[in-house]
Design a protein around this motif. Structure first.
Motif, PDB file in Angstrom:
ATOM      1  N   VAL A  83      -8.498  17.114  -5.207  1.00 11.46           N
ATOM      2  CA  VAL A  83      -9.250  17.549  -4.027  1.00 11.46           C
ATOM      3  C   VAL A  83      -8.283  17.985  -2.922  1.00 11.46           C
ATOM      4  O   VAL A  83      -8.529  18.985  -2.242  1.00 11.46           O
ATOM      5  CB  VAL A  83     -10.205  16.435  -3.537  1.00 11.46           C
ATOM      6  CG1 VAL A  83     -10.848  16.803  -2.210  1.00 11.46           C
ATOM      7  CG2 VAL A  83     -11.283  16.164  -4.584  1.00 11.46           C
ATOM      8  N   LEU A  84      -7.185  17.269  -2.752  1.00 11.59           N
ATOM      9  CA  LEU A  84      -6.188  17.664  -1.744  1.00 11.59           C
ATOM     10  C   LEU A  84      -5.625  19.058  -2.030  1.00 11.59           C
ATOM     11  O   LEU A  84      -5.479  19.872  -1.119  1.00 11.59           O
ATOM     12  CB  LEU A  84      -5.041  16.655  -1.690  1.00 11.59           C
ATOM     13  CG  LEU A  84      -5.265  15.397  -0.890  1.00 11.59           C
ATOM     14  CD1 LEU A  84      -4.089  14.432  -1.070  1.00 11.59           C
ATOM     15  CD2 LEU A  84      -5.472  15.708   0.579  1.00 11.59           C
ATOM     16  N   LEU A  85      -5.309  19.320  -3.295  1.00  3.31           N
ATOM     17  CA  LEU A  85      -4.780  20.650  -3.656  1.00  3.31           C
ATOM     18  C   LEU A  85      -5.822  21.735  -3.421  1.00  3.31           C
ATOM     19  O   LEU A  85      -5.508  22.816  -2.910  1.00  3.31           O
ATOM     20  CB  LEU A  85      -4.306  20.654  -5.109  1.00  3.31           C
ATOM     21  CG  LEU A  85      -3.024  19.872  -5.376  1.00  3.31           C
ATOM     22  CD1 LEU A  85      -2.769  19.751  -6.881  1.00  3.31           C
ATOM     23  CD2 LEU A  85      -1.838  20.523  -4.682  1.00  3.31           C
ATOM     24  N   ALA A  86      -7.081  21.456  -3.778  1.00  7.76           N
ATOM     25  CA  ALA A  86      -8.153  22.429  -3.545  1.00  7.76           C
ATOM     26  C   ALA A  86      -8.388  22.629  -2.053  1.00  7.76           C
ATOM     27  O   ALA A  86      -8.605  23.758  -1.593  1.00  7.76           O
ATOM     28  CB  ALA A  86      -9.435  21.966  -4.240  1.00  7.76           C
ATOM     29  N   LEU A  87      -8.324  21.546  -1.276  1.00  9.35           N
ATOM     30  CA  LEU A  87      -8.484  21.635   0.174  1.00  9.35           C
ATOM     31  C   LEU A  87      -7.374  22.485   0.780  1.00  9.35           C
ATOM     32  O   LEU A  87      -7.622  23.343   1.629  1.00  9.35           O
ATOM     33  CB  LEU A  87      -8.486  20.234   0.784  1.00  9.35           C
ATOM     34  CG  LEU A  87      -8.552  20.119   2.302  1.00  9.35           C
ATOM     35  CD1 LEU A  87      -9.820  20.741   2.847  1.00  9.35           C
ATOM     36  CD2 LEU A  87      -8.475  18.668   2.721  1.00  9.35           C
ATOM     37  N   ASP A  88      -6.153  22.267   0.332  1.00  7.35           N
ATOM     38  CA  ASP A  88      -5.019  23.055   0.805  1.00  7.35           C
ATOM     39  C   ASP A  88      -5.228  24.533   0.484  1.00  7.35           C
ATOM     40  O   ASP A  88      -4.990  25.396   1.332  1.00  7.35           O
ATOM     41  CB  ASP A  88      -3.735  22.536   0.160  1.00  7.35           C
ATOM     42  CG  ASP A  88      -2.496  23.229   0.692  1.00  7.35           C
ATOM     43  OD1 ASP A  88      -2.230  23.114   1.902  1.00  7.35           O
ATOM     44  OD2 ASP A  88      -1.804  23.877  -0.113  1.00  7.35           O
ATOM     45  N   ASN A  89      -5.696  24.812  -0.710  1.00  7.14           N
ATOM     46  CA  ASN A  89      -5.967  26.194  -1.117  1.00  7.14           C
ATOM     47  C   ASN A  89      -7.068  26.804  -0.250  1.00  7.14           C
ATOM     48  O   ASN A  89      -6.967  27.963   0.169  1.00  7.14           O
ATOM     49  CB  ASN A  89      -6.351  26.234  -2.599  1.00  7.14           C
ATOM     50  CG  ASN A  89      -6.438  27.636  -3.126  1.00  7.14           C
ATOM     51  OD1 ASN A  89      -5.674  28.515  -2.759  1.00  7.14           O
ATOM     52  ND2 ASN A  89      -7.404  27.854  -4.005  1.00  7.14           N
ATOM     53  N   LEU A 158     -15.461  20.442   4.226  1.00  4.55           N
ATOM     54  CA  LEU A 158     -14.245  20.923   3.554  1.00  4.55           C
ATOM     55  C   LEU A 158     -13.917  20.057   2.343  1.00  4.55           C
ATOM     56  O   LEU A 158     -13.515  20.566   1.291  1.00  4.55           O
ATOM     57  CB  LEU A 158     -13.065  20.934   4.520  1.00  4.55           C
ATOM     58  CG  LEU A 158     -12.957  22.127   5.455  1.00  4.55           C
ATOM     59  CD1 LEU A 158     -11.904  21.874   6.524  1.00  4.55           C
ATOM     60  CD2 LEU A 158     -12.638  23.390   4.681  1.00  4.55           C
ATOM     61  N   ILE A 159     -14.098  18.749   2.474  1.00  2.00           N
ATOM     62  CA  ILE A 159     -13.830  17.840   1.354  1.00  2.00           C
ATOM     63  C   ILE A 159     -14.826  18.080   0.224  1.00  2.00           C
ATOM     64  O   ILE A 159     -14.437  18.191  -0.945  1.00  2.00           O
ATOM     65  CB  ILE A 159     -13.868  16.375   1.836  1.00  2.00           C
ATOM     66  CG1 ILE A 159     -12.642  16.090   2.710  1.00  2.00           C
ATOM     67  CG2 ILE A 159     -13.930  15.405   0.654  1.00  2.00           C
ATOM     68  CD1 ILE A 159     -12.693  14.763   3.442  1.00  2.00           C
TER      69      ILE A 159
END
Length: 181
Positions: A83-89, A158-159
């Motif tokens: 989820v962190l990587l997708a959020l960053d993207n 966003l999450i």
């Protein structure tokens, strides 16, 4: 335009001005403190394009709370990192001004000077209980200040977007995926 504002239920011009001044003061304070501490200009964390090292503990803790039932217990840490990587993207795809506003929200939530008064979480994010994170999110969601409501909505949406946009999360919620033609 003034008639719309004047006719809004529970919100008069004076309250709107107070809300605007409060929001400006909060963001200016957080931005000033962040720039003085080097946080706002900080570079991204290793492996990320937008997220900074200081953002990660807060986001990991909030993601775990928001997605408590959606993350498989056996692979929770892996799910949070995904989820962190997708959020960053997703942050990388935002307009520069919207991206800056989201990062200012993260600054408000991560700086020790503003974290406690803004969230009620006085210690490090890693030590925050599920109940205290839920209380912070609920307090912002039900706040009389539209700015806090918007902050809670932006953070949780966003999450959720970052989680459920990944095909890996679809089986967990029973979504078969988009129709195939």
């Amino acid at each position: 335009m003034t008639n719309i504002i004047a006719n809004a239920p529970g919100l008069n011009r004076r309250q709107l001005l107070k809300l605007g001044l409060f929001g400006t003061a909060v963001l200016a304070t957080a931005g000033g403190i962040a720039s003085l501490s080097g946080c706002a200009a900080g570079s991204s964390a290793p492996g990320f394009q937008q997220l900074r090292e200081d953002d990660l503990p807060m986001l990991r803790r909030v993601i775990q709370t928001v997605l408590a039932e959606a993350l498989p217990a056996a692979r929770r840490a892996e799910g949070v990192e995904g989820v962190l990587l997708a959020l960053d993207n997703n942050l990388n795809r935002l307009s520069p001004s919207l991206n800056r506003q989201v990062l200012q929200l993260f600054d408000l939530l991560t700086l020790s000077v503003t974290r406690g008064p803004a969230t009620g979480i006085w210690g490090p994010w890693e030590n925050a209980s599920d109940e205290s994170v839920q209380a912070f999110l609920k307090r912002w969601e039900n706040s009389s200040f539209a700015l806090l409501q918007q902050g809670q909505s932006a953070l949780t949406n966003l999450i959720l977007l970052s989680c459920y946009s990944s095909p890996a999360s679809w089986p967990q919620c029973g979504y078969p995926g988009p129709p195939r033609i």
